[in-house]
Enzyme design. Structure first.
Site, PDB file in Angstrom:
ATOM      1  N   LYS A  15      14.959  36.071 -33.683  1.00 46.99           N
ATOM      2  CA  LYS A  15      14.412  34.759 -34.062  1.00 46.99           C
ATOM      3  C   LYS A  15      13.125  34.897 -34.882  1.00 46.99           C
ATOM      4  O   LYS A  15      12.976  34.277 -35.928  1.00 46.99           O
ATOM      5  CB  LYS A  15      14.095  33.915 -32.812  1.00 46.99           C
ATOM      6  CG  LYS A  15      15.295  33.642 -31.926  1.00 46.99           C
ATOM      7  CD  LYS A  15      14.941  32.718 -30.768  1.00 46.99           C
ATOM      8  CE  LYS A  15      13.947  33.291 -29.779  1.00 46.99           C
ATOM      9  NZ  LYS A  15      14.444  34.406 -28.972  1.00 46.99           N
ATOM     10  N   ARG A  89      13.519  25.719 -25.182  1.00 50.43           N
ATOM     11  CA  ARG A  89      14.153  26.746 -24.351  1.00 50.43           C
ATOM     12  C   ARG A  89      14.753  26.167 -23.081  1.00 50.43           C
ATOM     13  O   ARG A  89      15.344  26.907 -22.299  1.00 50.43           O
ATOM     14  CB  ARG A  89      13.089  27.768 -23.934  1.00 50.43           C
ATOM     15  CG  ARG A  89      13.022  28.978 -24.816  1.00 50.43           C
ATOM     16  CD  ARG A  89      11.943  29.897 -24.282  1.00 50.43           C
ATOM     17  NE  ARG A  89      12.280  31.266 -24.487  1.00 50.43           N
ATOM     18  CZ  ARG A  89      11.702  32.021 -25.416  1.00 50.43           C
ATOM     19  NH1 ARG A  89      10.789  31.533 -26.203  1.00 50.43           N
ATOM     20  NH2 ARG A  89      12.048  33.267 -25.534  1.00 50.43           N
ATOM     21  N   ARG A 128      10.738  48.157 -29.592  1.00 53.53           N
ATOM     22  CA  ARG A 128      10.008  47.213 -30.449  1.00 53.53           C
ATOM     23  C   ARG A 128       8.495  47.400 -30.369  1.00 53.53           C
ATOM     24  O   ARG A 128       7.928  47.592 -29.304  1.00 53.53           O
ATOM     25  CB  ARG A 128      10.428  45.814 -30.001  1.00 53.53           C
ATOM     26  CG  ARG A 128       9.537  44.684 -30.326  1.00 53.53           C
ATOM     27  CD  ARG A 128      10.308  43.397 -30.315  1.00 53.53           C
ATOM     28  NE  ARG A 128      10.054  42.602 -29.120  1.00 53.53           N
ATOM     29  CZ  ARG A 128      10.484  41.353 -28.977  1.00 53.53           C
ATOM     30  NH1 ARG A 128      11.190  40.781 -29.916  1.00 53.53           N
ATOM     31  NH2 ARG A 128      10.221  40.693 -27.878  1.00 53.53           N
ATOM     32  N   ARG A 161       4.803  44.950 -26.634  1.00 62.51           N
ATOM     33  CA  ARG A 161       4.443  43.719 -25.928  1.00 62.51           C
ATOM     34  C   ARG A 161       4.537  43.987 -24.440  1.00 62.51           C
ATOM     35  O   ARG A 161       5.456  44.658 -24.000  1.00 62.51           O
ATOM     36  CB  ARG A 161       5.439  42.617 -26.314  1.00 62.51           C
ATOM     37  CG  ARG A 161       4.935  41.743 -27.426  1.00 62.51           C
ATOM     38  CD  ARG A 161       5.978  40.805 -27.906  1.00 62.51           C
ATOM     39  NE  ARG A 161       6.582  39.991 -26.857  1.00 62.51           N
ATOM     40  CZ  ARG A 161       7.476  39.043 -27.101  1.00 62.51           C
ATOM     41  NH1 ARG A 161       7.862  38.811 -28.325  1.00 62.51           N
ATOM     42  NH2 ARG A 161       7.975  38.332 -26.125  1.00 62.51           N
ATOM     43  N   ARG A 172      13.513  37.675 -18.201  1.00 62.48           N
ATOM     44  CA  ARG A 172      13.598  36.845 -19.411  1.00 62.48           C
ATOM     45  C   ARG A 172      15.058  36.534 -19.748  1.00 62.48           C
ATOM     46  O   ARG A 172      15.384  35.424 -20.150  1.00 62.48           O
ATOM     47  CB  ARG A 172      12.908  37.555 -20.585  1.00 62.48           C
ATOM     48  CG  ARG A 172      11.391  37.536 -20.453  1.00 62.48           C
ATOM     49  CD  ARG A 172      10.730  38.610 -21.293  1.00 62.48           C
ATOM     50  NE  ARG A 172      10.886  38.421 -22.714  1.00 62.48           N
ATOM     51  CZ  ARG A 172      10.772  39.396 -23.611  1.00 62.48           C
ATOM     52  NH1 ARG A 172      10.492  40.632 -23.211  1.00 62.48           N
ATOM     53  NH2 ARG A 172      10.899  39.146 -24.885  1.00 62.48           N
TER      54      ARG A 172
HETATM   55  P1  ADP Z   1      11.204  36.280 -26.814  1.00 63.96           P
HETATM   56  O1  ADP Z   1      11.928  35.302 -27.674  1.00 63.96           O
HETATM   57  O2  ADP Z   1      11.244  37.651 -27.368  1.00 63.96           O
HETATM   58  O3  ADP Z   1      11.615  36.225 -25.368  1.00 63.96           O
HETATM   59  P2  ADP Z   1       8.689  34.797 -27.157  1.00 63.96           P
HETATM   60  O4  ADP Z   1       7.604  35.439 -27.917  1.00 63.96           O
HETATM   61  O5  ADP Z   1       9.408  33.657 -27.813  1.00 63.96           O
HETATM   62  O6  ADP Z   1       9.665  35.962 -26.749  1.00 63.96           O
HETATM   63  O7  ADP Z   1       8.138  34.252 -25.745  1.00 63.96           O
HETATM   64  C1  ADP Z   1       7.393  35.059 -24.875  1.00 63.96           C
HETATM   65  C2  ADP Z   1       7.135  34.308 -23.559  1.00 63.96           C
HETATM   66  O8  ADP Z   1       6.380  33.090 -23.809  1.00 63.96           O
HETATM   67  C3  ADP Z   1       8.385  33.814 -22.816  1.00 63.96           C
HETATM   68  O9  ADP Z   1       8.954  34.828 -22.008  1.00 63.96           O
HETATM   69  C4  ADP Z   1       7.810  32.658 -22.004  1.00 63.96           C
HETATM   70  O10 ADP Z   1       7.104  33.103 -20.879  1.00 63.96           O
HETATM   71  C5  ADP Z   1       6.806  32.019 -22.949  1.00 63.96           C
HETATM   72  N1  ADP Z   1       7.466  30.970 -23.771  1.00 63.96           N
HETATM   73  C6  ADP Z   1       7.703  31.033 -25.102  1.00 63.96           C
HETATM   74  N2  ADP Z   1       8.344  29.921 -25.527  1.00 63.96           N
HETATM   75  C7  ADP Z   1       8.526  29.143 -24.434  1.00 63.96           C
HETATM   76  C8  ADP Z   1       9.132  27.868 -24.208  1.00 63.96           C
HETATM   77  N3  ADP Z   1       9.684  27.151 -25.189  1.00 63.96           N
HETATM   78  N4  ADP Z   1       9.124  27.368 -22.930  1.00 63.96           N
HETATM   79  C9  ADP Z   1       8.575  28.056 -21.932  1.00 63.96           C
HETATM   80  N5  ADP Z   1       7.990  29.253 -22.071  1.00 63.96           N
HETATM   81  C10 ADP Z   1       7.958  29.807 -23.298  1.00 63.96           C
END
Ligand code: ADP
Length: 216
Positions: A15, A89, A128, A161, A172
């Site tokens: 993404k 999400r 990564r 990360r 996750r």
């Molecule tokens: P990835 O897509 O690789 O899992 P992100 O960088 O999008 O990672 O998100 C990292 C963390 O931030 C998630 O695991 C969550 O804890 C939080 N997060 C990100 N976007 C959301 C969302 N829309 N709702 C709730 N938590 C979120």
């Protein structure tokens, strides 16, 4: 080009990479709650401190916090269209977005679902690296650096990360399966859902996304 789109998919589905390519090619502004929260944490703000423990566990941050972030962002930058990377999400987040956009007398053009196998997720996340300063993401194998990898764009440190660890990744993925996957039906019913094979290399995936954006 003014388009409103959301990118959906498991962790490691690409993404962030695709969002960046869309911005570069089409000039559509991008935002990612995950990236915002990481920055807030690095800056030591109350929001960053409040959410650090949750993101570190791999759990989702409460909907209310995330929706407020997105609403603020839309108020400031929303008039030029958007790409959301990692939002919505959950179903309540998708419903909130729908009502915010309806209030603004507008609607989503596309919901793009990047489909990847579990094997792809584990391979990508396991290797990564991400720039602590600008968020640029690369892989250990393509970052041909010695002991201290440096970002090719801003010279920031490339690091893993802290939620890319195997056990956090399991949480996750579980969150993704239980809370995010139902969004496929939500956007399917709105007839804006497009599934794309995200296991291929970034240029091939981007070609498909570009075609969808141009056809809108
Ligand atoms: P990835 O897509 O690789 O899992 P992100 O960088 O999008 O990672 O998100 C990292 C963390 O931030 C998630 O695991 C969550 O804890 C939080 N997060 C990100 N976007 C959301 C969302 N829309 N709702 C709730 N938590 C979120």
């Amino acid at each position: 080009m003014k388009r409103r789109l959301v990118l959906l998919g498991a962790p490691g589905s690409g993404k962030g990479t695709q969002a960046e390519m869309i911005t570069r090619q089409f000039g559509i502004p991008v935002t990612s709650p995950g990236a915002i929260l990481r920055r807030e944490k690095d800056l030591g703000t109350p929001l960053g401190i409040e959410t650090a423990e949750i993101t570190q566990r791999g759990d989702l941050v409460p909907d209310k916090i995330i929706v407020e972030l997105i609403e603020d962002w839309l108020r400031l930058h929303g008039s030029h269209g958007f790409v959301f990377d990692g939002f919505p999400r959950t179903l309540p987040q998708a419903e909130s977005l729908l009502s915010i956009l309806t209030r603004l007398r507008t609607a989503l053009d596309l919901a793009i679902w990047l489909e990847v196998s579990e094997q792809t997720v584990h391979e990508r996340i396991g290797g990564r690296l991400q720039c602590r300063s600008c968020g640029f993401t690369t892989s250990v194998t393509s970052a041909k650096f010695a002991e201290r990898p440096i970002c090719p764009y801003c010279d920031g440190p490339l690091v893993r990360r802290n939620d890319d660890d195997e056990s956090v990744l399991r949480t996750r993925l579980q969150e993704f399966h239980t809370k995010t996957e139902p969004l496929a039906e939500f956007y399917g019913k709105m007839s804006i859902l497009h599934r794309i094979d995200g296991n291929r290399d970034r240029e091939e995936v981007f070609k498909d996304i570009s075609r969808l954006i141009e056809a809108k």
